[in-house]
Write an enzyme that holds these catalytic residues in place. Structure first.
Site, short mmCIF file in Angstrom:
data_model
loop_
_atom_site.label_atom_id
_atom_site.label_comp_id
_atom_site.label_asym_id
_atom_site.label_seq_id
_atom_site.Cartn_x
_atom_site.Cartn_y
_atom_site.Cartn_z
N GLU A 87 0.79 -1.22 0.00
CA GLU A 87 0.00 0.00 0.00
C GLU A 87 0.83 1.28 0.00
O GLU A 87 0.48 2.25 -0.66
CB GLU A 87 -0.93 0.02 1.23
CG GLU A 87 -2.02 -1.03 1.21
CD GLU A 87 -3.14 -0.69 0.25
OE1 GLU A 87 -3.08 0.37 -0.40
OE2 GLU A 87 -4.09 -1.49 0.12
N SER A 346 -25.00 -26.76 53.22
CA SER A 346 -23.99 -27.03 54.24
C SER A 346 -22.61 -26.47 53.89
O SER A 346 -21.64 -26.78 54.59
CB SER A 346 -23.88 -28.54 54.45
OG SER A 346 -25.07 -29.07 54.97
#
Length: 787
Positions: A87, A346
């Site tokens: 690019e 518990s």
């Protein structure tokens, strides 16, 4: 600096004037038309990642765009080379606009009559992404202006970063990282040469080149990039040839959906959008998600499950499964059960016994009473419905017995228990009036799985609990839950608990690499829990229905515990275990005696005070004695010193007219456990009769309870060959208002005073039938059923 007109001449002055005018105009326009900033940030989109940056879940922005923000240093250098080589090779040298590229593009347009190349630099492409414009001459000038603005206000690294995050890649994808995961299934940090070239070209025509739809077009465009990189000697020919051999595969595009409830939680709490980095271990999360759906599949409709795994050292979450199936509405998959407040059953009992250890109330082998008791009108029962009589702290915790836990809770104090839990980071939600009661220890509160896991981690962290950390940025919050010694003892007890189908012999001595685990079940089978602690990890599991409806027959030990064991057993040892936990200096192993519960003394055997020996873990060289018997109406010392007449062997005192007295000592067992004691132990715990030579005194013994309906020593038979099984119907005289009937020391029925007990004998053999009340009074008969 003054300009000399004679030196520059008229042309030079004009040039300088034009330059100053253009510069002033540019800065004026820059001030009047600042760069758009909205889309430089995440723009409302967010991606939640694992700690290795693997995306867990992506959230689109208002435009439906997915973006995974990255910095240039988090992208493969191969991609940067491919991008700039294809690019903008002069990216780091031009001021945002490359005049040579623009002139070339303009000449090509004049020569061919159409646009051959745009002449845009990477900066100009970013400018167009920030401020879209039409492809006209005016649009191009606007793009050039924005590019110059970018270079003025941002560094090259920042401009490159904008491109990496804003470039379009087809469909809802923006940015190289989102495209890499969507199209290649991997991070942009680990791209190959071929993959780097492919992602570099896709923004040229993102819709037309989408590899998931048009793999052949994408491959052709990729090869064009590779050829260009070879032409400019950016990559070697051999590398390019090998890259071209890789085929572009059309992987189906899917948005990541891992740990979705954690991602939603962080997204909703985040003040800013973008990348949210968790501490999740992605492979572990994937593994458990696949396993949990299988575990839950066989359970009834509407059932969900949750698993939380944290690292003990940093309290960081490693796996977060808030539900069993996020997209399954029938299983309430959208409800996060890691944060939900549920009854813990518990699971709070280890903290209770840990607090009692620190307070000097108990040691690991303290004698507790598991028998019918009333605590100011509160009459708890055990989950299985029976009683065990005399039990140690360790046994009570292994069997998760309710009555011993309520007894210890009553002595410690519910308010104090809740306050200490909250101080340790485990915040409880108290229903009703908000005043803690004894029911807290049996699950009569609300608590989240996240809080429980943070609390249980204290067992592997020297007693320091803490807030579970979901991200690296989450501040560390540690609290003192237990002393190092109490934490070590409780973990040792839980690790010594055999797994289902495992014998006690297999865990004798306790290997340093055993899971310390505890289960819990809430009232009505609404919640099944299992929590486990290793050196490095703490794991919490919850199973139930998020809407709170019962799940009959499913409880912690049979529903949640197997999932916990599978989680732990499926992990490599390096993730679970470190150096064996060192026993704190405050902890020592000593021999204690029952029923007193104190350290064995040389004189105990001589005096007959040590009925049973046990090896106990104690703190600070101190072994507290057995808790005072709550069934005794009048306090008496234990052991008790008394005198006998050596001639008769009967008990005497100072008021007796006998010639000699000899001192004796007696160790009492709690009254509530007498039905479970052997005749020999009961004899050792019973005072001799008073000598007739003594004045009538007062013996503080409970009123009698008499069992009627069958004689002791009776033999029962069938009514002839093939007859029905023998049956007895029993009643009791005296005792309290509530009676408990046991057969061979197993709880069979509860009745009120005057109630009847009917029992059918299915098998021949010896039977012991006991009736007892909450005051410890009892009577028993022994019978035999003939074959």
């Amino acid at each position: 600096m003054w300009i000399n007109p004679k030196r520059w001449g008229r042309g030079g002055l004009i040039f300088i004037g034009v330059g100053l005018f253009l510069s002033a105009g540019f800065f004026l326009l820059d001030h009047l038309f600042p760069l758009p900033q909205a889309r430089i940030s995440a723009g409302g989109s967010a991606v939640v990642t694992a700690r290795d940056a693997t995306p867990l879940r992506a959230f689109a922005d208002q435009r439906g765009v997915w973006r995974h923000p990255v910095l240039p240093g988090e992208v493969s250098p191969l991609f940067i080379e491919a991008l700039l080589g294809y690019e903008d090779r002069w990216f780091y040298h031009h001021p945002g606009v490359n005049p040579f590229s623009l002139l070339r593009a303009f000449w090509q347009w004049l020569d061919q009559g159409r646009v051959i190349s745009g002449g845009s630099t990477l900066t100009m492409q970013v400018a167009r992404l920030l401020d879209p414009h039409p492809r006209t001459l005016g649009g191009k000038l606007r793009q050039i202006f924005r590019a110059l603005q970018l270079e003025l206000h941002h560094s090259k690294t920042e401009i490159l970063s904008h491109y990496l995050n804003l470039a379009p890649y087809g469909g809802p994808l923006e940015g190289v990282q989102a495209a890499s995961y969507a199209y290649l299934g991997k991070s942009a940090e680990t791209l190959s040469h071929a993959e780097a070239a492919l992602l570099a070209v896709l923004p040229q025509a993102p819709s037309r080149l989408r590899p998931d739809r048009h793999p052949q077009r994408a491959q052709k465009a990729r090869d064009k990039v590779l050829d260009r990189l070879g032409k400019f000697h950016i990559w070697e020919d051999q590398t390019i040839g090998e890259a071209k051999e890789e085929r572009v595969v059309n992987l189906p595009f899917e948005s990541p959906m891992t740990a979705p409830l954690l991602a939603r939680r962080l997204k909703e709490a985040a003040r800013k959008q973008g990348r949210l980095i968790t501490t999740i271990d992605a492979p572990l999360q994937w593994h458990l998600e696949s396993r949990l759906s299988g575990w839950i599949e066989g359970l009834p409709p509407g059932t969900s499950g949750a698993i939380l795994v944290i690292d003990n050292e940093a309290l960081q979450v490693r796996a977060y499964l808030g539900s069993a199936a996020f997209e399954n509405d029938g299983r309430f998959g959208h409800v996060d059960m890691i944060q939900a407040k549920r009854s813990p059953g518990s699971t709070l009992k280890p903290f209770l016994y840990g607090f009692a250890l620190d307070d000097g109330l108990i040691h690991s082998e303290s004698l507790l009473v598991d028998a019918p008791q009333s605590f100011k009108g509160y009459r708890p029962g055990n989950f299985h419905g029976g009683f065990y009589g005399p039990v140690s702290v360790g046994e009570a915790l292994h069997k998760s017995l309710n009555i011993p836990a309520v007894d210890v809770m009553d002595r410690l104090g519910p308010k104090r228990f809740v306050a200490r839990l909250r101080n340790g980071g485990v915040k409880l939600e108290i229903p009703g009036s908000g005043q803690p009661s004894l029911a807290v220890i049996l699950g009569g509160v609300g608590v989240s799985l996240e809080a429980l896991v943070g609390g249980y981690a204290a067992l592997a962290r020297g007693g320091m609990s803490g807030r579970v950390r979901l991200t690296e940025a989450t501040p560390s919050q540690e609290r003192r839950m237990l002393s190092p010694g109490a934490a070590w003892i409780i973990r040792y007890i839980l690790a010594k608990n055999p797994r289902p189908n495992e014998s006690v012999i297999e865990v004798d001595g306790v290997s340093p690499r055993r899971l310390a685990w505890k289960t819990g079940t809430s009232y009505g089978f609404r919640d099944a829990w299992a929590l486990g602690v290793t050196d490095r990890l703490t794991v919490g599991v919850w199973v139930g229905r998020p809407d709170g409806t019962p799940l009959p027959g499913h409880y912690g030990a049979v529903t949640a515990a197997p999932i916990l064991f599978d989680v732990v057993d499926g992990l490599p040892a390096r993730l679970l275990w470190g150096d064996p936990p060192q026993k704190p200096a405050s902890v020592s192993e000593r021999i204690i005696c029952w029923p007193l519960g104190t350290l064995l003394k040389p004189t105990d055997h001589q005096r007959g005070l040590c009925h049973q020996q046990r090896s106990a873990w104690i703190l600070a060289q101190t072994a507290p004695g057995t808790l005072p018997d709550r069934l005794e109406k009048v306090w008496r010392s234990n052991p008790l010193a008394y005198w006998i007449n050596p001639e008769s062997g009967l008990r005497v005192d100072e008021g007796c007219s006998v010639a000699k007295r000899e001192a004796r000592w007696l160790a009492f067992w709690p009254l509530g456990v007498h039905p479970w004691l052997s005749g020999d132990l009961i004899q050792k715990s019973t005072l001799p009769l008073r000598d007739p030579a003594c004045p009538v005194g007062i013996d503080h013994h409970p009123a009698p309870l008499k069992l009627t309906g069958v004689e002791n020593g009776s033999v029962l038979r069938r009514a002839g060959e093939g007859g029905e099984d023998p049956v007895v119907t029993l009643s009791a005289l005296g005792g309290g208002e509530r009676l408990y009937w046991l057969v061979n020391r197993e709880m069979k029925q509860e009745s009120r005073a005057g109630g009847m007990f009917r029992y059918v004998f299915r098998k021949p053999g010896g039977y012991e039938i006991t009736v007892m009340d909450e005051a410890g009074r009892y009577d028993r008969v022994q019978i035999r059923v003939a074959p």
